[in-house]
Design a protein around this motif. Structure first.
Motif, PDB file in Angstrom:
ATOM      1  N   LEU A  40      56.536  72.758  35.656  1.00  0.00           N
ATOM      2  CA  LEU A  40      55.767  70.751  35.817  1.00  0.00           C
ATOM      3  C   LEU A  40      55.346  71.913  34.276  1.00  0.00           C
ATOM      4  CD1 LEU A  40      53.505  71.816  38.641  1.00  0.00           C
ATOM      5  CD2 LEU A  40      55.025  69.728  37.969  1.00  0.00           C
ATOM      6  N   PHE A  41      55.511  70.385  33.100  1.00  0.00           N
ATOM      7  CA  PHE A  41      55.418  70.338  31.954  1.00  0.00           C
ATOM      8  C   PHE A  41      56.167  71.035  31.408  1.00  0.00           C
ATOM      9  CE2 PHE A  41      51.083  68.913  34.831  1.00  0.00           C
ATOM     10  CZ  PHE A  41      51.315  67.949  34.632  1.00  0.00           C
ATOM     11  N   GLU A  71      37.284  77.488  38.146  1.00  0.00           N
ATOM     12  CA  GLU A  71      38.420  76.912  37.307  1.00  0.00           C
ATOM     13  C   GLU A  71      37.906  76.162  35.802  1.00  0.00           C
ATOM     14  OE1 GLU A  71      41.156  77.471  35.555  1.00  0.00           O
ATOM     15  OE2 GLU A  71      42.541  77.422  37.054  1.00  0.00           O
ATOM     16  N   ARG A  72      38.595  75.912  35.479  1.00  0.00           N
ATOM     17  CA  ARG A  72      38.667  74.589  34.504  1.00  0.00           C
ATOM     18  C   ARG A  72      39.200  73.905  34.580  1.00  0.00           C
ATOM     19  NH1 ARG A  72      35.105  78.072  31.593  1.00  0.00           N
ATOM     20  NH2 ARG A  72      34.344  79.175  32.983  1.00  0.00           N
ATOM     21  N   THR A  74      40.016  71.175  31.549  1.00  0.00           N
ATOM     22  CA  THR A  74      40.356  70.490  30.025  1.00  0.00           C
ATOM     23  C   THR A  74      41.611  70.268  29.835  1.00  0.00           C
ATOM     24  OG1 THR A  74      38.473  71.819  29.287  1.00  0.00           O
ATOM     25  CG2 THR A  74      39.534  70.988  27.431  1.00  0.00           C
ATOM     26  N   VAL A  75      42.395  71.170  29.851  1.00  0.00           N
ATOM     27  CA  VAL A  75      44.190  70.675  29.414  1.00  0.00           C
ATOM     28  C   VAL A  75      44.504  70.124  30.324  1.00  0.00           C
ATOM     29  CG1 VAL A  75      46.401  71.531  29.658  1.00  0.00           C
ATOM     30  CG2 VAL A  75      44.786  73.863  28.544  1.00  0.00           C
ATOM     31  N   GLU A  78      43.488  66.534  29.100  1.00  0.00           N
ATOM     32  CA  GLU A  78      44.348  66.001  28.108  1.00  0.00           C
ATOM     33  C   GLU A  78      45.520  65.435  27.894  1.00  0.00           C
ATOM     34  OE1 GLU A  78      43.452  65.749  24.654  1.00  0.00           O
ATOM     35  OE2 GLU A  78      40.951  66.673  25.207  1.00  0.00           O
ATOM     36  N   LEU A  79      46.458  66.458  28.620  1.00  0.00           N
ATOM     37  CA  LEU A  79      47.308  66.312  29.892  1.00  0.00           C
ATOM     38  C   LEU A  79      47.163  64.095  30.446  1.00  0.00           C
ATOM     39  CD1 LEU A  79      49.299  69.175  31.443  1.00  0.00           C
ATOM     40  CD2 LEU A  79      49.934  68.405  29.348  1.00  0.00           C
ATOM     41  N   GLU A  81      45.342  62.175  29.532  1.00  0.00           N
ATOM     42  CA  GLU A  81      45.601  61.566  28.270  1.00  0.00           C
ATOM     43  C   GLU A  81      46.940  61.008  27.963  1.00  0.00           C
ATOM     44  OE1 GLU A  81      42.746  59.677  26.686  1.00  0.00           O
ATOM     45  OE2 GLU A  81      41.250  60.096  28.293  1.00  0.00           O
ATOM     46  N   TYR A  82      47.450  62.041  28.035  1.00  0.00           N
ATOM     47  CA  TYR A  82      48.746  62.327  27.107  1.00  0.00           C
ATOM     48  C   TYR A  82      49.844  61.195  28.417  1.00  0.00           C
ATOM     49  CZ  TYR A  82      48.692  64.725  22.869  1.00  0.00           C
ATOM     50  OH  TYR A  82      48.184  64.957  21.485  1.00  0.00           O
ATOM     51  N   ALA A  84      50.931  62.280  30.609  1.00  0.00           N
ATOM     52  CA  ALA A  84      52.117  63.882  31.276  1.00  0.00           C
ATOM     53  C   ALA A  84      52.202  63.842  33.136  1.00  0.00           C
ATOM     54  CB  ALA A  84      51.966  64.634  30.307  1.00  0.00           C
ATOM     55  N   LYS A  85      53.143  63.637  33.213  1.00  0.00           N
ATOM     56  CA  LYS A  85      53.517  62.976  34.925  1.00  0.00           C
ATOM     57  C   LYS A  85      54.308  64.640  34.685  1.00  0.00           C
ATOM     58  CE  LYS A  85      53.253  59.287  35.070  1.00  0.00           C
ATOM     59  NZ  LYS A  85      54.344  58.100  34.445  1.00  0.00           N
ATOM     60  N   ASP A  93      42.232  75.439  34.282  1.00  0.00           N
ATOM     61  CA  ASP A  93      43.010  76.545  32.653  1.00  0.00           C
ATOM     62  C   ASP A  93      43.334  77.335  32.511  1.00  0.00           C
ATOM     63  OD1 ASP A  93      42.645  73.847  31.566  1.00  0.00           O
ATOM     64  OD2 ASP A  93      40.168  74.509  31.685  1.00  0.00           O
ATOM     65  N   ARG A  94      42.557  78.252  33.995  1.00  0.00           N
ATOM     66  CA  ARG A  94      42.623  79.852  33.866  1.00  0.00           C
ATOM     67  C   ARG A  94      44.462  80.144  34.734  1.00  0.00           C
ATOM     68  NH1 ARG A  94      38.593  82.296  33.071  1.00  0.00           N
ATOM     69  NH2 ARG A  94      36.139  81.327  33.433  1.00  0.00           N
ATOM     70  N   LEU A  96      46.915  78.112  34.251  1.00  0.00           N
ATOM     71  CA  LEU A  96      48.073  78.145  33.330  1.00  0.00           C
ATOM     72  C   LEU A  96      48.322  78.670  32.376  1.00  0.00           C
ATOM     73  CD1 LEU A  96      49.120  74.841  32.464  1.00  0.00           C
ATOM     74  CD2 LEU A  96      47.407  74.906  30.530  1.00  0.00           C
TER      75      LEU A  96
END
Lengths: 321, 321
Positions: A40-41, A71-72, A74-75, A78-79, A81-82, A84-85, A93-94, A96
């Motif tokens: 993924l990504f 868990e957070r 944030t990423v 942001e993904l 916002e882009y 991203a699929k 985030d943790r 990731l």
């Protein structure tokens, strides 16, 4: 005591918590399913290995059963916002960071078994966690799709399970790449050296079934000197959690504790634990030559799960004689 | 008016904010330095392109000048728990999403110029942002190291700049891979079609110098019909910000506004702006045939920077005649 457990995600991980509590000194090797691994990504995600690692290492989100506690996102935000699929799979985030470290090591040429051992240096799960194979195997699901030309289409298991919440009818389960997969280093040796082999209440199709389908693994389990005992993931005709009924139906197996035991069969199972509510339906299991006992199988606490594990080990001890 | 700007990171980005404010209708193409790009934790990071993109797109950390505003560091903390290296470069959570999207696209075979355009769809920087090249160029620094066998060693620019804070003496700057790099699509066309070409107060060695060193770029700037005007990144014998003195010394150029102009030379520069404090030292620049004016060059606000940009455009207009 050397114990080998063939584990999927949440069910396997929670069972292992109880097993570890039941026999603190045991040498436990976990052979983890990697069939639901997914990229993924650009990052390699191993949901089942991570669920076992986080659960036993104290990092799991306890209520959810998967992913990290506290868990957070944030990423993820942001993904989005882009654009991203895919957007149906959320990576915290943790969590990731685990996938970033894993992907970097894999790209550097390290096999998944070495990567998993490196990640476990942080988590100290108290078991040896082995992926079933260092080779890429990805479970795909053939689903009914009236919009597709053939009336069906093949999608990654995670897209079916997480993206579509297992809503479409599953027609077939395919472990893509499994014909050429070799058991990871240590897998066959652990099975051969085991004193007990356990099938925890993991998904019999896409977790334990996929591990057994790696060429050589089922044969090793059948040839092992150790007794093999399973714990039913089905209680009262329903999966304890998850949507195992969907994939059982796809392979023509009824969603009952008895049907799952007979699906594994006498060639694999020496003993089978069903929940007390299924005690009266277990006669066909015994008729097939599999020793069967009924005990409470709800993993409502580590203590309750430890009792399940003790029951499984007692049954293994009985069938050994 | 078609304006081409050869930009590094913070200095270039802040100048572009002023330029965009000074000439809102202009068609601005930014040719961005990619020599300080680096792969960290398996992710491709383009610090200069991102600083321009975030600054013009409103996502920059305004005081810091690089990275995202309102940044979080959950993933970084987790990477530290894994002992992931290097630990001298911190990637924030918001910023990380950019690198994840970029790396995924690059691995899928997209050139950096296409990736950059895709990222800019989100940020809408109001300029066309082009990497200097789609080919990998990485600036390395040969530093004095008494512990090394040769008394020196070659390290990535980011390790020198961020990891070692430019403390060791830099002996040589090498743009690894630049001999075989081609200008990215659009770079040479933009230079040829420009009405004005500007060198913002970016690092003359590792930013503007690296862009000019891509085979064909310096030649295109020299051949361009447009006037070329630079703004000194050195005020009163010191870099406006950063540690440009370290890398200027490495290539044998004094840290003065005049020495930098003479380093670019008449073959590149038609005009040169120095700060008012350097007005009296600029005679050698004029003697070299470069039109030179002294104006305030501190980018203390967008308004002050816009005045600098206007002065540069006026100077370009003068030298054109």
């Amino acid at each position: 005591m050397r114990i080998v457990v063939l584990a999927g995600g949440i069910g396997g991980a929670r069972f292992l918590l109880g097993l570890r509590a039941a026999v603190p000194g045991a040498d436990i090797t976990v052979i983890g399913n990697t069939g639901d691994d997914v990229t993924l990504f650009g990052l390699r995600v191993c949901p089942d290995l991570d669920t076992v690692m986080y659960t036993l290492g104290g990092g799991i989100h306890p209520q959810q059963g998967w992913g990290r506690a506290d868990e957070r996102f944030t990423v993820r935000d942001e993904l989005l916002e882009y654009g991203a699929k895919p957007q149906w799979f959320t990576l915290g985030d943790r969590d990731l960071a685990t996938h970033i470290v894993r992907t970097q090591m894999l790209h550097a040429g390290q096999p998944l078994s070495v990567v998993t051992a490196a990640l476990c240096e942080r988590w100290q799960p108290g078991v040896q966690l082995l992926p079933m194979s260092d080779d890429t195997v990805e479970t795909h699901v053939l689903i009914e799709d009236p919009d597709a030309v053939a009336g069906s289409k093949l999608i990654h298991f995670q897209q079916y399970w997480v993206g579509l919440q297992a809503r479409p009818t599953a027609l077939e389960i395919r472990a893509v790449g499994i014909e050429n997969a070799k058991p990871a280093p240590g897998v066959l040796d652990a099975i051969a050296a085991a004193d007990v082999i356990l099938f925890p209440p993991s998904n019999p199709v896409v977790s334990v079934g996929t591990i057994l389908a790696v060429p050589g693994v089922k044969e090793a389990v059948m040839a092992a000197a150790a007794p093999v005992v399973g714990l039913s993931p089905i209680i009262g005709g329903r999966p304890v959690r998850g949507m195992a009924d969907k994939v059982l139906t796809a392979i023509g197996v009824e969603t009952t504790a008895t049907a799952v035991a007979l699906h594994y069969g006498r060639e694999l199972l020496d003993g089978w634990l069903v929940d007390v509510v299924d005690a009266e339906d277990a006669e066909p299991v015994r008729a097939a030559g599999i020793r069967c006992l009924a005990v409470p199988l709800m993993m409502s606490s580590v203590a309750a799960t430890a009792e399940m594990a003790e029951a499984a080990l007692r049954l293994a001890d009985e069938v050994k004689r």
